[in-house]
Design an enzyme around this catalytic site. Structure first.
Site, mmCIF file in Angstrom:
data_model
loop_
_atom_site.group_PDB
_atom_site.id
_atom_site.type_symbol
_atom_site.label_atom_id
_atom_site.label_comp_id
_atom_site.label_asym_id
_atom_site.label_seq_id
_atom_site.Cartn_x
_atom_site.Cartn_y
_atom_site.Cartn_z
ATOM 1 N N ASP A 175 -27.246 -52.391 -48.270
ATOM 2 C CA ASP A 175 -27.640 -51.733 -47.065
ATOM 3 C C ASP A 175 -29.477 -51.224 -47.652
ATOM 4 O OD1 ASP A 175 -28.616 -50.858 -44.357
ATOM 5 O OD2 ASP A 175 -26.684 -51.557 -43.767
ATOM 6 N N HIS A 182 -31.525 -54.565 -43.489
ATOM 7 C CA HIS A 182 -31.331 -53.823 -44.135
ATOM 8 C C HIS A 182 -31.492 -54.439 -45.367
ATOM 9 C CE1 HIS A 182 -29.510 -51.241 -40.795
ATOM 10 N NE2 HIS A 182 -29.145 -52.591 -40.259
ATOM 11 N N GLU A 196 -30.147 -56.374 -36.651
ATOM 12 C CA GLU A 196 -31.048 -54.997 -36.346
ATOM 13 C C GLU A 196 -32.134 -55.374 -37.447
ATOM 14 O OE1 GLU A 196 -29.277 -50.577 -34.970
ATOM 15 O OE2 GLU A 196 -28.723 -51.063 -37.059
ATOM 16 N N TRP A 200 -20.716 -55.804 -31.726
ATOM 17 C CA TRP A 200 -21.126 -54.484 -31.606
ATOM 18 C C TRP A 200 -21.516 -54.032 -29.917
ATOM 19 C CZ3 TRP A 200 -24.698 -51.383 -32.741
ATOM 20 C CH2 TRP A 200 -26.511 -51.673 -33.356
ATOM 21 N N TYR A 258 -16.382 -47.503 -33.252
ATOM 22 C CA TYR A 258 -17.264 -46.859 -34.000
ATOM 23 C C TYR A 258 -16.489 -45.596 -34.275
ATOM 24 C CZ TYR A 258 -20.783 -50.214 -34.318
ATOM 25 O OH TYR A 258 -21.478 -51.194 -35.024
ATOM 26 N N PHE A 259 -15.985 -45.271 -35.531
ATOM 27 C CA PHE A 259 -14.896 -43.450 -36.013
ATOM 28 C C PHE A 259 -15.890 -43.156 -36.964
ATOM 29 C CE2 PHE A 259 -10.966 -46.657 -36.196
ATOM 30 C CZ PHE A 259 -11.272 -46.899 -35.271
ATOM 31 N N TRP A 311 -18.723 -46.218 -40.643
ATOM 32 C CA TRP A 311 -20.107 -46.361 -41.146
ATOM 33 C C TRP A 311 -20.170 -44.949 -42.193
ATOM 34 C CZ3 TRP A 311 -22.768 -50.811 -41.695
ATOM 35 C CH2 TRP A 311 -22.619 -52.171 -40.910
#
Length: 770
Positions: free
Chosen positions: A198, A271, A334, A400, A425-426, A475
């Site tokens: 990333d 990214h 993105e 997502w 999304y934890f 993330w």
């Protein structure tokens, strides 16, 4: 003499009590199996039990025996003709599902039947939960263990049951990666999505490109606090690391032994700032840049030149042999098009390939990479942005940004994996409690994960076959330690495991099933304790809201675990064991600060819950709202805007903030009768890092039915970089029955800001009328 006899008797009793087995435990298997039945009889397990395995299942049997050696101190002897009790692994081709199994525990025989070693392995993971939790940390005091007799027949609902881990934002040790895989395997999760590259760090060794290890793997410093805090601050410390190819191979081997497939993610075309920092010619400008030191989306992305494609193909040539699974994740999300729009090469390539625009160029980029990966016998997975400009022919889509990408891809005949921010999304907050550690934002409690159905309702039966499964994502922008990673993952991973494994007929998404799940989870906590997992325990927290009963406003308090007592105070003090007991109704007489907590007979079990009610003239009024808020951020619905409760000042994802994606908002409040008012106030969240921008103005209209007079106001909002933007409209005393508020959306986010080119989110808090 008598004392000596007494002493010997005590010793004898001690020996008997120490060797007598503890009672067997009733196994509540997580994730819940398709069929299970338990009897009152027991199987006696000790080192005299023999082990038999058919050849096809030997790897699962060997894993089980290694487990016994590690946890109990002995291996079972292999013996096809045992004299005593027997554990046997039997190959059974009649079991339809490749990962299915049958587990039967009788008085003298434990039989595991499966069609594959993977199915047998999952059977053992269920059998493991028959053992006391203390076996996990080798503190079980007895040499003999009683296992409850039972029959389980089980198979997974989905073929893809995944967990993700981002090691680019923060780097995690090989030991932790192995522990992460161990916990996944215990929960019958079968895919580890390893996010390796990333903007903030490149984490896998590529021997042909040493600058990736020297430059791209390290950043100069790291953002302190939240991205939205102004001014942003940094720690000034170099940070980074990478996994050698030997370490990667060892992790993949470790996962394979536990029937977990590892999918690497090598991000492209976006990214990629870390890689461009190492090799500037990979970017469109060719100018030097640095590995990113803060979070977000960056404009330096791979330029689609021959040099870039050669680099990526060479990288993939080193990556692909390390991962035996069929998938390579190439990101695709993105990717700002700013550099491409200003790049002569990119514009010439768009014309040469007859592409529509830069989104078509992204599709061209992904399709070219896919063709190369396919030529090596692999397939690609990408985030749902790879749909933009046209989907690559053989791609699997990881949806997502909601479920829309999954629906579009499945209807087009592509396989999909569901991982929406709303349920998967934890890195989002899991509790409203202000004591929670800093997180990126959002709000994803355990119950919402548990109630996730990965099959979008828009798909018919045939289209739904393209849904491979679902995945939880972690993330790590705000997660710097393994302990914090465990806290964010557990117990939500357990809920996700049940979502992707358990048959929906066993889980009908009703409250009663969630309550049973939390009961089983409370027992499973002992196993997590024994495995030294730093899980979040919110089972004894309180959920509270303001409701109306017989025209009377009341505090409505609920707990997940129903056999405990709620005690409360209204004097702003913390509740104790002697505080008033909540009996299900607590009328509200005026502005009140309620504090409550869960107790057993002796002590407080959870953290304090605080609910502040500020009475004002719009509380209980009739309200209409157009449009409805986003499904991801509905708050408490329209009534939540005038319920007397303000949202958190630290986050926007709780039950009081309402989120609207790119839309103007109109609110109408009917006070019920002409009412004299002097002010209206509210708050907007303002977090550019999450694409959230406060509006620049608000419109107000006031109507009194008695004279029909309408007074209109346009109010400008003083913008700042603050996270919270309060606004109050002061009015000379005005009598009105109807209040209309118009909130225009901020509009398209400008270049240079996160989310550039997209319409902004609007987040609105309580509307207070005085």
């Amino acid at each position: 003499m008598r004392s000596n006899i007494f002493f010997k008797l005590v010793i004898l009793l001690c020996i008997v009590s120490c060797t007598k087995p503890e009672p067997s435990i009733t196994p509540f298997i997580l994730p819940t199996p398709s069929f299970d039945g338990v009897s009152n009889e027991d199987f006696v397990f000790d080192k005299n039990v023999s082990l038999h395995t058919d050849f096809e299942l030997r790897s699962a049997a060997n894993f089980a025996n290694d487990f016994f050696e590690e946890k109990l101190g002995y291996k079972l002897p292999y013996d096809s003709k045992p004299n005593g009790n027997l554990l046997q692994f039997i190959f059974d081709e009649s079991i339809e599902n490749e990962e299915g199994y049958e587990l039967k525990v009788d008085i003298s025989l434990i039989t595991i039947k499966a069609k594959t070693a993977k199915g047998a392995f999952y059977a053992f993971q269920s059998l493991r939960q028959f053992f006391p939790a203390t076996v996990e940390n080798k503190t079980f005091p007895h040499k003999t263990i009683l296992l409850k007799c039972a029959l389980i027949k089980d198979a997974p609902r989905f073929v893809y049951r995944g967990m993700h881990l981002d090691v680019s934002r923060h780097f995690f040790s090989v030991e932790f990666i192995k522990k992460y895989i161990d916990m996944m395997a215990m929960l019958k999760m079968n895919t580890f999505h390893w996010h390796l590259t990333d903007d903030q760090g490149w984490r896998i060794e590529i021997k042909q490109y040493p600058e990736l290890q020297k430059v791209a793997a390290y950043r100069d410093e790291t953002l302190i606090g939240h991205y939205n805090e102004e001014p942003q601050q940094f720690d000034g410390k170099k940070y980074g690391g990478f996994y050698t190819q030997e370490e990667v191979a060892a992790i993949v081997k470790y996962a394979t032994e536990r029937f977990v497939t590892v999918i690497p993610e090598i991000e492209m075309p976006g990214h990629s700032q870390a890689a461009i920092a190492a090799y500037p010619n990979l970017g469109c400008t060719g100018k030097p840049t640095k590995v990113a030191t803060k979070w977000g989306v960056f404009e330096d992305i791979y330029c689609p030149t021959a040099e870039t494609f050669t680099f990526l193909e060479n990288v993939l040539d080193e990556v692909m042999p390390l991962f035996p699974g069929k998938y390579i994740h190439i990101g695709g999300d993105e990717a700002p098009k700013t550099r491409w729009k200003a790049c002569e090469h990119c514009q010439a390539l768009i014309k040469k390939e007859k592409l529509k625009d830069e989104y078509g160029l992204q599709s061209y980029f992904i399709a070219r990479i896919e063709k190369y990966i396919n030529s090596k016998g692999k397939q690609i997975i990408g985030w749902d942005e790879i749909l933009e400009g046209g989907l690559a022919p053989n791609a699997t889509v990881m949806s997502w940004r909601g479920t829309e990408g999954a629906v579009e891809a499945a209807k087009a005949g592509h396989n999909v994996i569901l991982t929406p921010t709303s349920h998967a999304y934890f890195d989002y907050y899991q509790s409203d409690n202000d004591a929670e550690p800093l997180a990126i934002g959002g709000y994803l409690p355990l119950e919402k994960v548990y109630n996730f159905n990965p099959i979008p309702k828009e798909l018919n039966e045939e289209e739904a076959k393209h849904v491979l499964g679902a995945q939880g994502n972690l993330w790590t922008e705000y997660i710097s330690t393994s302990e914090q990673a465990e806290y964010m993952v557990f117990p939500r991973i357990i809920a996700m495991a049940e979502v992707v494994w358990s048959n929906p007929t066993k889980r009908d998404y009703q409250q009663k099933d969630y309550q049973h799940f939390t009961y089983r989870l409370s027992l499973f906590h002992k196993r997590l304790d024994a495995q030294n997992v730093n899980y979040a325990n919110h089972l004894y927290e309180i959920e509270g809201e303001i409701t109306k009963q017989n025209e009377q406003l009341v505090f409505d308090l609920q707990t997940t675990i129903k056999d405990k007592t709620i005690r409360y105070t209204t004097d702003e003090s913390s509740p104790t064991i002697t505080s008033e007991v909540y009996n299900g109704t607590l009328p509200i007489e005026g502005s009140t600060v309620l504090k409550a907590a869960v107790f057993n007979e002796k002590e407080k079990l959870g953290r304090d819950f605080t609910l502040t009610f500020n009475n004002h003239k719009a509380v209980g009024a009739t309200i209409t709202l157009d449009p409805t808020p986003s499904k991801a951020y509905p708050g408490s619905g329209k009534e939540g805007l005038i319920n007397g409760v303000s949202g958190s000042s630290k986050r926007y994802g709780d039950k009081e903030w309402l989120g609207f994606s790119g839309k103007d908002v109109t609110i109408k409040i009917d006070l019920g009768k002409p009412t004299t008012i002097s002010s209206i106030s509210t708050r907007f969240y303002n977090a550019s890092g999450q694409w959230i921008h406060a509006p620049e103005e608000i419109g107000f209209s006031f109507i009194n039915d008695e004279d029909g007079r309408t007074l209109n106001r346009i109010a400008l909002i003083s913008k700042s970089d603050a996270t919270l933007i309060p606004y109050t409209l002061q009015i000379e005393e005005l009598t009105t029955q109807y209040i209309e508020i118009f909130i225009p959306n901020y509009g398209v986010i400008p270049d240079g800001l996160q989310g550039a080119g997209h319409k902004a989110w609007t987040f609105l808090d309580e509307i207070v009328v005085k």
